[in-house]
Enzyme design. Structure first.
Site, PDB file in Angstrom:
ATOM      1  N   ALA A  80      62.878  44.244  57.033  1.00  0.00           N
ATOM      2  CA  ALA A  80      63.200  44.370  55.612  1.00  0.00           C
ATOM      3  C   ALA A  80      63.881  45.709  55.332  1.00  0.00           C
ATOM      4  CB  ALA A  80      61.931  44.230  54.764  1.00  0.00           C
ATOM      5  N   SER A  85      59.994  28.679  51.079  1.00  0.00           N
ATOM      6  CA  SER A  85      61.447  28.534  50.953  1.00  0.00           C
ATOM      7  C   SER A  85      61.878  27.131  50.517  1.00  0.00           C
ATOM      8  CB  SER A  85      62.117  28.921  52.272  1.00  0.00           C
ATOM      9  OG  SER A  85      63.500  28.720  52.187  1.00  0.00           O
ATOM     10  N   LYS A  93      65.606  35.412  63.898  1.00  0.00           N
ATOM     11  CA  LYS A  93      66.544  36.232  63.129  1.00  0.00           C
ATOM     12  C   LYS A  93      67.375  37.191  63.982  1.00  0.00           C
ATOM     13  CE  LYS A  93      64.766  37.182  58.607  1.00  0.00           C
ATOM     14  NZ  LYS A  93      64.002  38.079  57.731  1.00  0.00           N
ATOM     15  N   SER A  95      55.813  28.235  54.701  1.00  0.00           N
ATOM     16  CA  SER A  95      56.924  28.841  53.950  1.00  0.00           C
ATOM     17  C   SER A  95      57.088  28.281  52.537  1.00  0.00           C
ATOM     18  CB  SER A  95      58.222  28.628  54.721  1.00  0.00           C
ATOM     19  OG  SER A  95      59.307  29.092  53.946  1.00  0.00           O
TER      20      SER A  95
HETATM   21  P1  NAD Z   1      58.321  44.444  60.319  1.00  0.00           P
HETATM   22  O1  NAD Z   1      57.146  44.031  61.145  1.00  0.00           O
HETATM   23  O2  NAD Z   1      59.696  44.190  60.820  1.00  0.00           O
HETATM   24  O3  NAD Z   1      58.192  46.026  59.997  1.00  0.00           O
HETATM   25  C1  NAD Z   1      56.945  46.591  59.640  1.00  0.00           C
HETATM   26  C2  NAD Z   1      57.143  48.023  59.127  1.00  0.00           C
HETATM   27  O4  NAD Z   1      55.872  48.468  58.618  1.00  0.00           O
HETATM   28  C3  NAD Z   1      57.563  49.016  60.207  1.00  0.00           C
HETATM   29  O5  NAD Z   1      58.397  50.006  59.641  1.00  0.00           O
HETATM   30  C4  NAD Z   1      56.215  49.623  60.626  1.00  0.00           C
HETATM   31  O6  NAD Z   1      56.351  50.892  61.219  1.00  0.00           O
HETATM   32  C5  NAD Z   1      55.520  49.696  59.283  1.00  0.00           C
HETATM   33  N1  NAD Z   1      54.077  49.791  59.388  1.00  0.00           N
HETATM   34  C6  NAD Z   1      53.235  48.877  59.932  1.00  0.00           C
HETATM   35  N2  NAD Z   1      51.946  49.321  59.860  1.00  0.00           N
HETATM   36  C7  NAD Z   1      51.999  50.516  59.235  1.00  0.00           C
HETATM   37  C8  NAD Z   1      51.012  51.459  58.859  1.00  0.00           C
HETATM   38  N3  NAD Z   1      49.708  51.286  59.133  1.00  0.00           N
HETATM   39  N4  NAD Z   1      51.403  52.587  58.225  1.00  0.00           N
HETATM   40  C9  NAD Z   1      52.723  52.808  57.947  1.00  0.00           C
HETATM   41  N5  NAD Z   1      53.708  51.945  58.301  1.00  0.00           N
HETATM   42  C10 NAD Z   1      53.340  50.816  58.932  1.00  0.00           C
HETATM   43  O7  NAD Z   1      58.086  43.748  58.908  1.00  0.00           O
HETATM   44  P2  NAD Z   1      59.180  43.394  57.784  1.00  0.00           P
HETATM   45  O8  NAD Z   1      59.582  41.991  57.938  1.00  0.00           O
HETATM   46  O9  NAD Z   1      60.208  44.468  57.749  1.00  0.00           O
HETATM   47  O10 NAD Z   1      58.271  43.482  56.458  1.00  0.00           O
HETATM   48  C11 NAD Z   1      57.928  44.732  55.902  1.00  0.00           C
HETATM   49  C12 NAD Z   1      57.359  44.516  54.515  1.00  0.00           C
HETATM   50  O11 NAD Z   1      58.361  43.931  53.679  1.00  0.00           O
HETATM   51  C13 NAD Z   1      56.159  43.561  54.476  1.00  0.00           C
HETATM   52  O12 NAD Z   1      55.236  44.050  53.540  1.00  0.00           O
HETATM   53  C14 NAD Z   1      56.761  42.251  54.005  1.00  0.00           C
HETATM   54  O13 NAD Z   1      55.828  41.492  53.287  1.00  0.00           O
HETATM   55  C15 NAD Z   1      57.866  42.739  53.081  1.00  0.00           C
HETATM   56  N6  NAD Z   1      58.990  41.808  52.949  1.00  0.00           N
HETATM   57  C16 NAD Z   1      59.311  41.376  51.710  1.00  0.00           C
HETATM   58  C17 NAD Z   1      60.373  40.515  51.523  1.00  0.00           C
HETATM   59  C18 NAD Z   1      60.725  40.054  50.137  1.00  0.00           C
HETATM   60  O14 NAD Z   1      61.546  39.128  49.998  1.00  0.00           O
HETATM   61  N7  NAD Z   1      60.176  40.651  49.111  1.00  0.00           N
HETATM   62  C19 NAD Z   1      61.151  40.097  52.632  1.00  0.00           C
HETATM   63  C20 NAD Z   1      60.794  40.565  53.891  1.00  0.00           C
HETATM   64  C21 NAD Z   1      59.713  41.424  54.050  1.00  0.00           C
END
Ligand code: NAD
Length: 295
Positions: A143, A23, A72, A21
């Site tokens: 997210a 963080s 979480k 992390s």
């Molecule tokens: P998660 O595992 O909870 O959700 C994953 C999502 O991606 C779901 O909606 C799933 O259906 C979709 N998905 C997965 N494979 C797919 C594919 N082949 N085609 C289409 N959709 C697909 O993950 P999360 O924690 O919600 O993270 C989602 C994204 O957000 C990631 O890219 C993560 O890096 C990013 N994120 C960024 C921050 C930030 O601070 N910028 C914080 C959290 C997450």
């Protein structure tokens, strides 16, 4: 090396795995900059040890703790209060040991989700007023849920949510229902396979956010958007991915003439700075943090 004394106060980070992390780097830089005698340390905590770990926030009079996977979505049961957005999106990433009028921690623990707050603060800092605006959101994971719920509570007019029909799809149906029942915002859930509908909704929208795992390793060569015709120049296009800094989708949008295209760095930075403010009451110098973190 921070000057750790008998007065130094502790913020935790509880997750498993956690050693990768960023963080603690972000938090400790901010505490140092703000002149706070506070450090953040990461602890390997999974669902089995979470109850004791949360109790230790009270026992050790910690200021609180950040919480990540796999904790979480289950930590709420050990807390005294959960804020509205965290309750509706079903995930908490920040546990605050609430202080009394003298600034002493009380052992009363309140959970927040600063991911959604961080995304919207990033837009606000970029000069984007999103109240009354229409959002197209791809994704229904952690997210996406945080972004949707916080945006709905903060005054978005509508959210069109799209997702593939995987295990996350039904969660999207639930989120849309919760938003419709608890906020003034209108939310609808759609199958991402319906590309004609996606294009129509993107042409009607003000904001677009891809909050899926598409664009990040191992899906870094993919985009959920088939081609540039889905974008219009005044659509505000955002991706939650920040590594790489430019996803395939972001490049498609830029090539199609979109003026405002943002990656997930501001969401990442502001979710941390908002948590820090919840623990210490202090705002951190954003430009300093960007410069130090190279973002
Ligand atoms: P998660 O595992 O909870 O959700 C994953 C999502 O991606 C779901 O909606 C799933 O259906 C979709 N998905 C997965 N494979 C797919 C594919 N082949 N085609 C289409 N959709 C697909 O993950 P999360 O924690 O919600 O993270 C989602 C994204 O957000 C990631 O890219 C993560 O890096 C990013 N994120 C960024 C921050 C930030 O601070 N910028 C914080 C959290 C997450």
């Amino acid at each position: 090396m921070p000057n750790i004394t008998g007065h130094t106060e502790l913020v935790g980070l509880m997750a498993y795995p956690i050693r990768h992390s960023q963080s603690p780097t972000t938090h400790n830089l901010a505490y140092d900059r703000n002149g706070d005698d506070v450090i953040q340390l990461a602890f390997e905590v999974d669902n089995d040890s979470l109850k004791d770990a949360v109790q230790s926030i009270r026992a050790l009079k910690m200021l609180g703790s950040n919480v990540s996977m796999p904790n979480k979505t289950v930590v709420h049961q050990y807390l005294d209060e959960v804020d509205d957005a965290a309750r509706l999106c079903g995930a908490i990433n920040t546990v605050v040991n609430v202080r009394d009028e003298n600034g002493e921690v009380t052992g009363y623990l309140k959970g927040y989700n600063t991911d959604g707050m961080g995304y919207w603060r990033g837009l606000k800092e970029a000069g984007i007023d999103y109240k009354g605006k229409k959002l197209v959101l791809i994704g229904t994971g952690g997210a996406a849920a945080a972004i949707a719920v916080r945006g709905a509570l903060d005054g978005l007019a509508s959210i069109e949510i799209f997702n593939i029909k995987d295990k996350f799809y039904d969660r999207g149906v639930d989120i849309a229902k919760l938003i419709n029942e608890n906020t003034e915002c209108k939310a609808e859930m759609h199958d991402l396979a319906d590309l004609d509908l996606l294009k129509e909704k993107m042409h009607e929208a003000d904001l677009f956010c891809d909050a899926t795992g598409v664009g990040i390793h191992p899906l870094e060569d993919l985009s959920n958007i088939p081609d540039g015709s889905f974008f219009k120049p005044d659509l505000i296009v955002t991706d939650t991915v920040y590594a790489p800094r430019e996803t395939v989708m972001m490049k498609q949008a830029k090539d199609a003439g979109v003026k405002t295209v943002m990656n997930g760095l501001s969401m990442m930075l502001f979710q941390a700075l908002i948590a820090i403010e919840l623990y210490t009451g202090k705002e951190t110098d954003v430009e300093y943090m960007k410069e130090q973190l190279g973002i």
